[in-house]
Write a protein that holds these residues in place. Structure first.
Motif, PDB file in Angstrom:
ATOM      1  N   GLY A  37      43.079  85.313  28.365  1.00  0.00           N
ATOM      2  CA  GLY A  37      44.215  84.935  27.534  1.00  0.00           C
ATOM      3  C   GLY A  37      43.774  84.307  26.222  1.00  0.00           C
ATOM      4  O   GLY A  37      44.368  84.557  25.162  1.00  0.00           O
ATOM      5  N   LEU A  38      42.704  83.524  26.280  1.00  0.00           N
ATOM      6  CA  LEU A  38      42.174  82.885  25.079  1.00  0.00           C
ATOM      7  C   LEU A  38      41.693  83.929  24.071  1.00  0.00           C
ATOM      8  O   LEU A  38      42.034  83.871  22.878  1.00  0.00           O
ATOM      9  CB  LEU A  38      41.031  81.942  25.455  1.00  0.00           C
ATOM     10  N   PHE A  39      40.914  84.913  24.531  1.00  0.00           N
ATOM     11  CA  PHE A  39      40.378  85.920  23.611  1.00  0.00           C
ATOM     12  C   PHE A  39      41.471  86.874  23.121  1.00  0.00           C
ATOM     13  O   PHE A  39      41.402  87.354  21.985  1.00  0.00           O
ATOM     14  CB  PHE A  39      39.257  86.697  24.291  1.00  0.00           C
ATOM     15  N   THR A  40      42.466  87.151  23.965  1.00  0.00           N
ATOM     16  CA  THR A  40      43.582  87.982  23.510  1.00  0.00           C
ATOM     17  C   THR A  40      44.351  87.282  22.397  1.00  0.00           C
ATOM     18  O   THR A  40      44.706  87.896  21.381  1.00  0.00           O
ATOM     19  CB  THR A  40      44.520  88.313  24.684  1.00  0.00           C
ATOM     20  N   CYS A  41      44.601  85.996  22.579  1.00  0.00           N
ATOM     21  CA  CYS A  41      45.267  85.221  21.522  1.00  0.00           C
ATOM     22  C   CYS A  41      44.399  85.144  20.271  1.00  0.00           C
ATOM     23  O   CYS A  41      44.910  85.172  19.139  1.00  0.00           O
ATOM     24  CB  CYS A  41      45.574  83.810  22.019  1.00  0.00           C
ATOM     25  N   ILE A  74      35.307  92.903  16.710  1.00  0.00           N
ATOM     26  CA  ILE A  74      34.394  93.490  17.690  1.00  0.00           C
ATOM     27  C   ILE A  74      33.948  92.431  18.702  1.00  0.00           C
ATOM     28  O   ILE A  74      33.907  92.683  19.916  1.00  0.00           O
ATOM     29  CB  ILE A  74      33.166  94.105  16.997  1.00  0.00           C
ATOM     30  N   PHE A  75      33.625  91.234  18.205  1.00  0.00           N
ATOM     31  CA  PHE A  75      33.210  90.146  19.102  1.00  0.00           C
ATOM     32  C   PHE A  75      34.311  89.810  20.100  1.00  0.00           C
ATOM     33  O   PHE A  75      34.050  89.631  21.300  1.00  0.00           O
ATOM     34  CB  PHE A  75      32.852  88.900  18.284  1.00  0.00           C
ATOM     35  N   VAL A  76      35.544  89.710  19.617  1.00  0.00           N
ATOM     36  CA  VAL A  76      36.660  89.378  20.504  1.00  0.00           C
ATOM     37  C   VAL A  76      36.838  90.464  21.568  1.00  0.00           C
ATOM     38  O   VAL A  76      37.069  90.164  22.751  1.00  0.00           O
ATOM     39  CB  VAL A  76      37.956  89.194  19.693  1.00  0.00           C
ATOM     40  N   GLN A  77      36.715  91.736  21.181  1.00  0.00           N
ATOM     41  CA  GLN A  77      36.870  92.830  22.132  1.00  0.00           C
ATOM     42  C   GLN A  77      35.758  92.823  23.178  1.00  0.00           C
ATOM     43  O   GLN A  77      36.010  93.050  24.368  1.00  0.00           O
ATOM     44  CB  GLN A  77      36.884  94.169  21.390  1.00  0.00           C
ATOM     45  N   VAL A  78      34.530  92.581  22.749  1.00  0.00           N
ATOM     46  CA  VAL A  78      33.414  92.531  23.700  1.00  0.00           C
ATOM     47  C   VAL A  78      33.590  91.370  24.675  1.00  0.00           C
ATOM     48  O   VAL A  78      33.436  91.528  25.896  1.00  0.00           O
ATOM     49  CB  VAL A  78      32.076  92.400  22.945  1.00  0.00           C
ATOM     50  N   SER A 100      56.737  93.229  12.349  1.00  0.00           N
ATOM     51  CA  SER A 100      57.017  91.983  11.635  1.00  0.00           C
ATOM     52  C   SER A 100      55.828  91.032  11.609  1.00  0.00           C
ATOM     53  O   SER A 100      55.517  90.421  10.587  1.00  0.00           O
ATOM     54  CB  SER A 100      58.224  91.278  12.259  1.00  0.00           C
ATOM     55  N   ASN A 101      55.149  90.908  12.757  1.00  0.00           N
ATOM     56  CA  ASN A 101      54.018  89.986  12.861  1.00  0.00           C
ATOM     57  C   ASN A 101      53.147  90.452  14.024  1.00  0.00           C
ATOM     58  O   ASN A 101      53.320  90.016  15.161  1.00  0.00           O
ATOM     59  CB  ASN A 101      54.525  88.560  13.092  1.00  0.00           C
ATOM     60  N   TRP A 102      52.178  91.368  13.746  1.00  0.00           N
ATOM     61  CA  TRP A 102      51.435  91.951  14.846  1.00  0.00           C
ATOM     62  C   TRP A 102      50.522  90.942  15.537  1.00  0.00           C
ATOM     63  O   TRP A 102      50.027  91.197  16.647  1.00  0.00           O
ATOM     64  CB  TRP A 102      50.630  93.175  14.399  1.00  0.00           C
ATOM     65  N   GLY A 103      50.334  89.786  14.949  1.00  0.00           N
ATOM     66  CA  GLY A 103      49.565  88.749  15.631  1.00  0.00           C
ATOM     67  C   GLY A 103      50.227  88.314  16.926  1.00  0.00           C
ATOM     68  O   GLY A 103      49.556  88.068  17.935  1.00  0.00           O
ATOM     69  N   LEU A 104      51.577  88.238  16.905  1.00  0.00           N
ATOM     70  CA  LEU A 104      52.300  87.862  18.119  1.00  0.00           C
ATOM     71  C   LEU A 104      52.218  88.943  19.189  1.00  0.00           C
ATOM     72  O   LEU A 104      52.427  88.658  20.375  1.00  0.00           O
ATOM     73  CB  LEU A 104      53.766  87.585  17.776  1.00  0.00           C
ATOM     74  N   SER A 105      51.913  90.171  18.801  1.00  0.00           N
ATOM     75  CA  SER A 105      51.747  91.244  19.779  1.00  0.00           C
ATOM     76  C   SER A 105      50.562  90.970  20.690  1.00  0.00           C
ATOM     77  O   SER A 105      50.489  91.510  21.802  1.00  0.00           O
ATOM     78  CB  SER A 105      51.547  92.585  19.065  1.00  0.00           C
ATOM     79  N   PHE A 106      49.625  90.150  20.229  1.00  0.00           N
ATOM     80  CA  PHE A 106      48.494  89.746  21.064  1.00  0.00           C
ATOM     81  C   PHE A 106      48.694  88.345  21.652  1.00  0.00           C
ATOM     82  O   PHE A 106      48.320  88.090  22.793  1.00  0.00           O
ATOM     83  CB  PHE A 106      47.199  89.752  20.232  1.00  0.00           C
ATOM     84  N   ILE A 107      49.269  87.456  20.866  1.00  0.00           N
ATOM     85  CA  ILE A 107      49.388  86.067  21.313  1.00  0.00           C
ATOM     86  C   ILE A 107      50.305  85.945  22.525  1.00  0.00           C
ATOM     87  O   ILE A 107      49.985  85.238  23.499  1.00  0.00           O
ATOM     88  CB  ILE A 107      49.884  85.184  20.157  1.00  0.00           C
ATOM     89  N   VAL A 108      51.444  86.634  22.504  1.00  0.00           N
ATOM     90  CA  VAL A 108      52.383  86.534  23.627  1.00  0.00           C
ATOM     91  C   VAL A 108      51.771  87.074  24.921  1.00  0.00           C
ATOM     92  O   VAL A 108      51.812  86.401  25.965  1.00  0.00           O
ATOM     93  CB  VAL A 108      53.710  87.254  23.281  1.00  0.00           C
ATOM     94  N   PRO A 109      51.174  88.291  24.930  1.00  0.00           N
ATOM     95  CA  PRO A 109      50.498  88.730  26.161  1.00  0.00           C
ATOM     96  C   PRO A 109      49.349  87.813  26.576  1.00  0.00           C
ATOM     97  O   PRO A 109      49.095  87.632  27.773  1.00  0.00           O
ATOM     98  CB  PRO A 109      49.972  90.129  25.796  1.00  0.00           C
ATOM     99  N   GLY A 110      48.649  87.228  25.596  1.00  0.00           N
ATOM    100  CA  GLY A 110      47.577  86.299  25.923  1.00  0.00           C
ATOM    101  C   GLY A 110      48.086  85.066  26.639  1.00  0.00           C
ATOM    102  O   GLY A 110      47.476  84.593  27.606  1.00  0.00           O
ATOM    103  N   VAL A 111      49.216  84.540  26.178  1.00  0.00           N
ATOM    104  CA  VAL A 111      49.818  83.379  26.839  1.00  0.00           C
ATOM    105  C   VAL A 111      50.275  83.756  28.248  1.00  0.00           C
ATOM    106  O   VAL A 111      50.140  82.967  29.200  1.00  0.00           O
ATOM    107  CB  VAL A 111      50.993  82.837  26.001  1.00  0.00           C
ATOM    108  N   ILE A 112      50.784  84.972  28.418  1.00  0.00           N
ATOM    109  CA  ILE A 112      51.271  85.407  29.732  1.00  0.00           C
ATOM    110  C   ILE A 112      50.133  85.485  30.743  1.00  0.00           C
ATOM    111  O   ILE A 112      50.241  84.973  31.863  1.00  0.00           O
ATOM    112  CB  ILE A 112      51.985  86.769  29.613  1.00  0.00           C
TER     113      ILE A 112
END
Length: 526
Positions: free
Chosen positions: A129-133, A150-154, A208-220
């Motif tokens: 969740g941390l790296f997804t956010c 790339i670092f975050v994906q690895v 609108s804000n693709w950052g939230l497309s990762f942050i919300v699943p990361g929090v979940i």
């Protein structure tokens, strides 16, 4: 006296163990759903990272206050994906995740076998969740470094390997071999459910804000990690210590009851009174009036000599069937993940549909996969022949893929029908091997009841399959330039290789009257 409502009678017909099984089934389903939910955003956000800037500028209204991106200065694409080589850069992110996942899976099973599943899975989900956010924060903080993404994906690929061996081990501990194929076929639908939910959540914010497309699943997924820590029961034996404690005489003090790692009892308590010693198990058998109050300092912890040791990597490879099924999954997962990454684009070109309709239509492949996974489980349970069931579906899949490549240009109706059929035949063997087969081999008779090998065996099989998952989309990208027919030839060849690798096991199954020769000993129902 009023009659008991039929619904209450139905609920009360299940004993406590059955309720615990149902709870574990549902919890592990939701846990791994959150893993796939957090993996999906990258495929949704790709279209936002690189856009057709000329079309956007033509459609834009001069006085409009809306901008393609709040962080780009007059450029509709997100740097560094605004260059002509954006396909290679986006592909690099995909393959960095898949390769890290494949490599990490081999290590994950070995590590997870030596640690409590609940804690290991919790740490993996929270860090995932941390790296997804963190990927989503790249939008918030205007980060344009390819190395950062790339670092975050690895890192995310490595920590996500904690999921599959853990949940398969847990579900394998709770469900015996009798109906394992059906149960795990239903349970394995979490993959499609997670993909669908991930698409919906990421799609809501992508424009609108693709950052939230990762942050919300990361929090979940991080939140589900906390739920895992609070509620996951690794093994039915873990509950026996609770019931044993409640049975101890009220005058007897029990300082600690430890069942070891992953539900396997590693110690027992021995009480000493004067010159006599008395084990904890004997104490529990005494009548209520004969209980002995034992001072806390006189408790001695004795190591159980029969504690099963963790299996080595080479030891897991020596289990009959592990190598064959691992290599078979490599080719089966190659086909499945090629469809996952390239099917929407293929439908767009072949059926002449827009991107949204093609994406919606591609979900039918997942629907067929759910049906195929359940059907494979039911058939393998009835016949008690896992390898034969996989082989028959692989044999039917190869010509079906060729028919799909021919018929998909004839219209929407034939395309829908063939998507369902292909999804069932392609994902059926894949689902069966990663679930029921892995659980069977992890409890093989050669292990002599040492179920701690289940995590390592599962990791070896799925890790080898993940190599195919990384290679398949890469080959499809290279071959599609020469025509889609070459992609389908590659997929049919992969199915043929998967079938060939199972022939020895199929011959053993068909030549013996015993169920599942060389596979698992039926697990006792708990």
């Amino acid at each position: 006296m009023a009659p008991i409502p039929p619904g209450i009678r139905f609920l009360s017909s299940f004993n406590k163990d059955q309720w615990y099984r149902a709870f574990t089934f549902g919890l592990t389903f939701l846990l791994y759903t959150s893993f796939h939910l957090s993996r999906k955003p990258i495929s949704i956000v790709k279209s936002e990272l690189h856009k057709n800037c000329s079309q956007i500028s033509e459609l834009a209204v001069p006085h409009s206050s809306q901008q393609p991106s709040l962080h780009n200065d007059g450029d509709c694409s997100w740097k560094p994906f605004d260059k002509s080589n954006y396909k290679q850069l986006l592909g690099a992110m995909d393959y960095s995740f898949l390769c890290a996942y494949a490599i990490g899976m081999y290590l994950s099973g070995i590590i997870g076998e030596r640690l409590p599943i609940r804690l290991y899975l919790t740490v993996g989900m929270v860090t995932s969740g941390l790296f997804t956010c963190l990927f989503g924060l790249g939008y918030i903080y205007n980060i344009h470094s390819l190395g950062f993404y790339i670092f975050v994906q690895v890192a995310n690929g490595l920590v996500q390997t904690t999921g599959w061996p853990s949940v398969v081990t847990c579900i394998g501990n709770w469900f015996g071999k009798g109906r394992r194929g059906l149960i795990m076929g239903l349970w394995n639908s979490h993959t499609s459910v997670g993909n669908i939910l991930g698409s919906l959540i990421a799609g809501y914010w992508v424009s609108s804000n693709w950052g939230l497309s990762f942050i919300v699943p990361g929090v979940i997924i991080a939140g589900m990690g906390v739920v895992c820590f609070l509620f996951l029961i690794e093994h039915p034996n873990d509950l026996k210590s609770v019931s044993s404690q409640s049975a101890v005489n009220g005058n007897t003090k029990l300082t600690k009851s430890w069942n070891g790692v992953n539900g396997h009892k590693g110690t027992y308590l021995q009480y000493k009174k004067g010159s006599k010693s008395q084990s904890w198990d004997t104490e529990l058998l005494l009548p209520d009036g004969v209980g002995v109050c034992v001072p806390m300092q006189q408790v001695v912890v004795v190591k159980n000599e029969g504690e099963p040791s963790a299996i080595s990597f080479l030891g897991a490879l020596r289990i009959p069937g592990v190598v064959e099924f691992s290599l078979c999954l490599l080719f089966a997962k190659l086909v499945s993940y090629t469809f996952l990454f390239w099917l929407p684009l293929y439908i767009t070109k072949a059926a002449h549909l827009d991107a949204k309709r093609a994406g919606d239509l591609s979900t039918l492949f997942d629907v067929g996969g759910i049906v195929g996974g359940v059907l494979a489980g039911v058939i393998s349970d009835k016949l008690s022949k896992r390898a034969t069931t996989c082989a028959v579906m692989l044999l039917l899949a190869a010509p079906t893929l060729y028919v799909f490549s021919m018929i998909s240009e004839l219209g929407l109706g034939p395309t829908i029908a063939m998507l369902l059929v292909c999804g069932g035949l392609v994902n059926g063997p894949y689902a069966l091997i990663t679930t029921a087969v892995s659980a069977d081999l992890g409890t093989h008779k050669s292990l002599k009841g040492n179920a701690r090998a289940l995590s390592t065996v599962t990791a070896i099989i799925d890790g080898t399959g993940s190599v195919g998952a990384a290679v398949g989309p890469l080959l499809a990208g290279l071959l599609s330039v020469r025509g889609w027919n070459h992609v389908f030839y590659m997929l049919m060849a992969a199915d043929a290789f998967a079938l060939l690798l199972l022939l020895r096991l199929v011959m053993k199954e068909l030549g013996s009257r015993k169920p599942r020769p060389g596979a698992a000993v039926p697990m006792k129902e708990h």
